[in-house]
Scaffold this active site. Structure first.
Site, PDB file in Angstrom:
ATOM      1  N   HIS A 135       0.791  -1.237   0.000  1.00 49.30           N
ATOM      2  CA  HIS A 135       0.000   0.000   0.000  1.00 49.30           C
ATOM      3  C   HIS A 135       0.826   1.291   0.000  1.00 49.30           C
ATOM      4  CE1 HIS A 135      -3.484  -2.388   0.142  1.00 49.30           C
ATOM      5  NE2 HIS A 135      -3.696  -2.441   1.435  1.00 49.30           N
ATOM      6  N   HIS A 209      -9.528   2.278   0.466  1.00 49.93           N
ATOM      7  CA  HIS A 209      -9.482   1.132   1.377  1.00 49.93           C
ATOM      8  C   HIS A 209     -10.568   1.214   2.453  1.00 49.93           C
ATOM      9  CE1 HIS A 209      -7.735  -2.189   3.622  1.00 49.93           C
ATOM     10  NE2 HIS A 209      -6.755  -2.294   2.744  1.00 49.93           N
ATOM     11  N   GLU A 345     -11.546  -3.440  -2.745  1.00 49.08           N
ATOM     12  CA  GLU A 345     -10.548  -2.498  -3.236  1.00 49.08           C
ATOM     13  C   GLU A 345     -10.366  -2.710  -4.746  1.00 49.08           C
ATOM     14  OE1 GLU A 345      -7.013  -3.070  -0.620  1.00 49.08           O
ATOM     15  OE2 GLU A 345      -8.456  -4.362   0.421  1.00 49.08           O
TER      16      GLU A 345
END
Length: 380
Positions: A135, A209, A345
């Site tokens: 991420h 997210h 996501e």
């Protein structure tokens, strides 16, 4: 003379009706407002924006990390409730959290061992998830202040967020200019448009997210009924990095082509993929007949009747069921325990920079990265 009282009564009644109508009309106007949300350790100010549509749906977004801190949705009785995990103040977001509601970048999901090659040059990223990069790094897009601009149109309100990620920030090459636009319409849909350009070849995989819980944060998400328009997943190894091949969902706990409760297969650890993810933490490949926005997911919570439909231009989605939530975080009167929220996501496949057979995540100068995702809420 007897007509005067009647006339006065009629006029008063008309005035009351007119005032009432004006108030009702005012209630039907979409609005956006701004308030201070807190201060970062470096002195930067975080703001909180409240988007409200004509139906009364509310979405709160902060320019710190582009985080969706609140999103309300109606149940079958018309009652609104917050359906995303998060916090009511800035401090818990600064103290560490599992990306609740955040914009994720420069690369959402995992990159194996934090390394990739691009045009013959190897780049090294922060290792922040076991042996892998996750991420965007230790200070990804979820931990920066974005430049915010309010949007107000006839049928939508929105928030435009802009950020320039400098060359080699978190190890990624190129100055990347990013714009993310959240818009809330009167069909109870929150749309997220992502665009980006670069001055050097780089890799990009942006997503949001948010963790959803359609019970209104009352209990876990195991009874949610999920439909995913997908025939295959991207299987992973024990570190959750793709093996490089696709796997058909038919005959496995990953088959959500018909509405299926999350609880039906999430604990079937005899399946090596369920065991590897501790439940669902995998990338589903969308069924597509062409480009553009397509619906790929429908989630329904039976007791409340709340329904969430998800549309995207992306080729895949990471369906994650909060397997790593451990009850140490609380917010909005709830304890965020294991499987208390789920994520959808929208994305390109994990580890794409190291897997040339996957759809590319490379962005070159002169090109524009552009994707759209929409979350629509209703009740049945």
């Amino acid at each position: 003379m007897r007509r005067i009282p009647f006339l006065l009564t009629a006029l008063v009644g008309l005035a009351i009706f007119s005032c009432s109508k004006t108030k009702n009309e005012e209630k039907m106007i979409s609005t956006i407002s701004k308030e201070a949300f807190g201060q970062l350790p470096d002195g930067q100010q975080a703001d909180l924006y409240t988007l409200t549509n004509a139906n009364g749906m509310t979405v709160n977004i902060t320019n710190y990390g582009g985080i969706v801190t609140k999103l309300t949705a109606p149940d079958k009785n018309g009652q609104w409730a917050d359906v995303v995990l998060g916090f009511d103040s800035l401090a818990p977001y600064l103290s560490g959290h599992p990306f609740f509601g955040a914009l994720v970048g420069r690369y959402g999901n995992r990159i194996a061992k934090g390394k990739f090659k691009l045009n013959g040059q190897e780049y090294s990223l922060a290792i922040n998830n076991g042996v892998n990069a996750l991420h965007g790094g230790t200070k990804g897009f979820d931990k920066v202040i974005w430049k915010a601009t309010e949007i107000k149109q006839d049928s939508v309100v929105g928030l435009q967020l802009e950020y320039t990620s400098k060359d080699m920030e978190e190890g990624y090459p190129g100055n990347l200019t990013v714009k993310v636009v959240y818009t809330l319409d009167n069909e109870n849909a929150l749309t997220i448009d992502y665009t980006a350009t670069t001055d050097k070849p780089t890799v990009v995989n942006l997503t949001n997210h948010s963790y959803f819980n359609l019970t209104g944060l009352k209990r876990d998400i195991l009874d949610h009924e999920v439909t995913l328009e997908s025939d295959s997943i991207v299987p992973v190894d024990t570190t959750l990095i793709p093996t490089g091949k696709l796997r058909a969902v038919e005959g496995t706990p990953f088959d959500f082509r018909k509405a299926t409760k999350i609880s039906a297969g999430i604990n079937k650890t005899e399946d090596e993929q369920i065991k590897a993810g501790g439940g669902y933490d995998h990338c589903w490949v969308l069924k597509r007949s062409g480009e553009g926005l397509v619906q790929f997911a429908t989630v329904r919570e039976p007791e409340s009747g709340r329904v969430m439909e998800v549309f995207t231009t992306e080729p895949a989605v990471q369906f994650y069921t909060g397997n790593f939530l451990d009850g140490k975080l609380t917010g909005k009167g709830a304890t965020y325990s294991k499987r208390f929220g789920f994520c959808l996501e929208t994305e390109h496949y994990p580890d794409s920079p190291n897997q040339p057979q996957f759809p590319t995540t490379t962005l070159n100068p002169g090109e524009t990265y552009k994707t759209t995702t929409k979350y629509k809420f209703s009740a049945k």
